[in-house]
Design a protein around this motif. Structure first.
Motif, short mmCIF file in Angstrom:
data_model
loop_
_atom_site.label_atom_id
_atom_site.label_comp_id
_atom_site.label_asym_id
_atom_site.label_seq_id
_atom_site.Cartn_x
_atom_site.Cartn_y
_atom_site.Cartn_z
N THR A 133 0.82 -1.22 0.00
CA THR A 133 0.00 0.00 0.00
C THR A 133 0.86 1.27 0.00
N HIS A 134 1.93 1.25 0.81
CA HIS A 134 2.74 2.46 1.03
C HIS A 134 3.51 2.89 -0.22
N GLY A 135 3.59 1.98 -1.18
CA GLY A 135 4.26 2.30 -2.45
C GLY A 135 3.54 3.41 -3.20
N ALA A 136 2.30 3.69 -2.82
CA ALA A 136 1.55 4.77 -3.47
C ALA A 136 2.24 6.12 -3.33
N PHE A 137 3.14 6.22 -2.33
CA PHE A 137 3.86 7.48 -2.08
C PHE A 137 5.22 7.50 -2.77
N GLY A 138 5.52 6.45 -3.54
CA GLY A 138 6.86 6.34 -4.11
C GLY A 138 7.83 5.79 -3.09
N ALA A 139 7.30 5.10 -2.09
CA ALA A 139 8.15 4.37 -1.13
C ALA A 139 8.35 2.96 -1.66
N LEU A 140 9.45 2.33 -1.24
CA LEU A 140 9.66 0.93 -1.59
C LEU A 140 9.22 0.13 -0.37
N ALA A 141 8.07 -0.50 -0.47
CA ALA A 141 7.42 -1.06 0.71
C ALA A 141 7.17 -2.55 0.55
N ASP A 236 4.26 12.95 -6.84
CA ASP A 236 4.04 14.17 -7.61
C ASP A 236 3.33 15.18 -6.70
N GLN A 237 2.80 16.25 -7.29
CA GLN A 237 2.18 17.29 -6.47
C GLN A 237 1.03 16.73 -5.61
N THR A 238 0.31 15.76 -6.14
CA THR A 238 -0.79 15.13 -5.38
C THR A 238 -0.24 14.51 -4.09
N LEU A 243 0.74 15.02 1.90
CA LEU A 243 1.65 14.88 3.04
C LEU A 243 1.85 16.17 3.84
N GLU A 244 1.79 17.30 3.15
CA GLU A 244 2.14 18.56 3.80
C GLU A 244 1.27 18.79 5.04
N GLY A 245 1.92 19.08 6.16
CA GLY A 245 1.20 19.38 7.40
C GLY A 245 0.85 18.16 8.24
#
Ligand SMILES: CC(C)[C@H](C(=O)O)[C@@H](O)C(=O)O
Ligand code: SF4
Length: 477
Positions: A133-141, A236-238, A243-245
């Motif tokens: 699931t966490h790969g959605a952020f560009g993490a290697l999970a 990307d920007q999405t 994540l911001e905040g």
């Protein structure tokens, strides 16, 4: 030569490389839950070891937690023991734990992202297959086994063999009413439950770029159901806006520096994938499973397939066996399949957008007589947000049960189960035999299809609902 996203994140985490041996990777985030951690802690204890990086380790309770009466003692002795063991281990080793009743408790793969712990370019592991699931952020999970959990607890590293990479490029516009869940079910039906074996999948293309973070998590979540080692989407920007905040997101100059690095996390134009699949988003429609693995799916408008139509003998046998277990006949329209239970929840589709989508369909409508519908938020935070938006009222007014956060009926490790022979439409990710209770039959669907199915009592999409089944939705929804 250019590198893929997965290769970039991998290379940035190698702490030791030797010819003929797996690479030793540094792990940025280790998530724990009650099911796969007990023996790992036992191992540490036996060897007199401590947890190496408490700051990168966090636990939550999810699989064995009840979704009713959470203030009462847990009735099931196995579940109680599992949760007590996790609490004892976390207290002894100093691990941060979000137990039942805590505001940050929830399904581990919902909790990590919402706290901002899951970040682009990070390595994330958990003793749980849906860590993808966490790969959605560009993490290697990666989902890991219990002995690896112990290794990471002790060293914050993990020896791993370098995976191959597969690009899944989805171009075009998803038609109205077609969701990320339909897309991933269609992808798995296409490449098969073993199609991703040995690969890290990278989902890319214009249709993926348009998806929200929550939808991207739905897609990456089910990478494991295609047999893949992980799934990823370039940040990307999405991603940055999501994540911001958040609690653990970097701030100020650190945020700027992080975003600058995160922007480099894209597969280079000249990167070479070991395999590539192309999907036309415009050709997709709501998708449901008819069988007992997530690859046995078809468009809702189709019929139960005839096993005889499979050329491959093992697929034919699997289909025969699935139809027998599922109590279905070849040629039966999928829309004619009646269900007695509808489950909206899980780390696949238990986030706020999923609940909004289900509530949107249910608003002013009623769950069909004889159908029980369970709505289980993926985390306490999701539940609080849903209540703030009045979604819980929509569900309750429709006749659905609004439950406490957890894995719930995604798998039968808690009281929420199907009885033998019962049939569900479920927004979760696995339809294996007995997954939701012994003898239970599961059809995997999107939240929208789940809600429409609850209203009509048979597999349906929102487009099947006539206006007659609706009264105006309450204000604010
Ligand atoms: C219990 C756990 C180990 C398991 C997993 O690894 O995925 C569960 O979360 C599941 O979804 O089947
Ligand atoms: S919600 Fe389901 S898939 Fe997700 S971690 Fe829990 S049991 Fe596994």
């Amino acid at each position: 030569m250019g590198r893929t996203l997965a290769e970039k994140v991998w290379d940035d985490h190698v702490v030791r490389r030797a010819e003929g041996e797996p690479d030793l990777l540094f792990i940025d985030l280790h998530l724990l839950h009650e099911v796969t951690s007990p023996q790992a802690f036992d191992g540490l204890r036996e060897n007199g070891r401590r947890v190496r990086r408490l700051d990168l380790t966090i636990a939550t309770e999810d699989h064995n937690t009840p979704t009713l009466d959470i203030d009462k003692p847990i009735a099931d002795p196995v579940s109680r023991a599992q949760l007590e063991t996790l609490r004892k281990n976390c207290a002894e080793f100093g691990v941060r734990l979000h137990p039942l009743g805590d505001v940050e408790q929830g399904v581990v793969h919902v909790v990590g992202p919402q706290l901002g712990l899951t970040q682009p370019g990070a390595t994330v592991v958990c003793g749980d297959s849906h860590t993808s699931t966490h790969g959605a952020f560009g993490a290697l999970a990666f989902g890991i086994g219990t002995s690896q959990v112990e290794h990471v607890l002790a060293t914050q590293t993990l020896p791993m063999t370098r995976p191959r990479t597969m690009a899944i490029t989805v171009e075009g516009e998803l038609p109205d009413g077609v969701t990320a869940k339909d897309l991933i079910l269609a992808i798995i039906a296409r490449i098969g439950t073993g199609g991703g074996q040995g690969y890290v999948l990278e989902y890319r293309g214009s249709a993926i770029e348009k998806l929200s973070m929550e939808a991207r998590m739905t897609i990456c979540n089910m990478s494991i159901e295609a047999g893949a080692r992980a799934g990823m989407i370039a940040p990307d920007q999405t991603t940055f806006d999501y994540l911001e905040g958040r609690d653990h997101a970097p701030e100020g100059e650190e945020w700027d520096a992080a975003v600058a690095y995160w922007r480099t996390l894209r597969s280079d134009d000249d990167a070479v994938f070991d395999a590539e699949v192309f999907i036309d988003a415009a050709a997709l429609s709501p998708f449901v499973t008819w069988g007992t693995n997530p690859g046995q799916g078809a468009p809702l408008s189709a019929s139960v397939p005839d096993p005889a139509s499979y050329e491959d003998a093992s697929e034919r046998h699997a289909a025969e066996r699935a139809l027998e277990y599922m109590g279905l006949t070849a040629g039966q329209p999928l829309r004619d399949i009646r269900v007695d239970t509808v489950f909206v929840g899980s780390c696949t589709n238990g986030r706020i957008e999923d609940l909004r989508a289900a509530a949107d369909v249910l608003g002013g409508r009623k769950v069909a007589g004889g159908v029980r519908m369970l709505v289980v938020p993926g985390s306490v935070r999701v539940a609080l947000q849903a209540v703030e938006e009045g979604l819980d009222k929509v569900f309750k007014q429709a006749g659905a049960e609004w439950r406490h956060a957890g894995c719930s009926m995604c798998l039968g490790m808690n009281p929420d189960q199907l009885a033998p022979g019962e049939r569900s439409a479920s927004t979760s990710n696995r339809n294996f035999e007995g997954r939701q209770g012994k003898g239970g039959r599961t059809h995997l669907v999107s939240p929208q299809v789940a809600a429409a199915t609850a209203v009509l009592g048979r597999l349906a999409s929102p487009a099947d609902l006539t206006d007659a089944s609706a009264t105006p939705a309450p204000a604010g929804v």
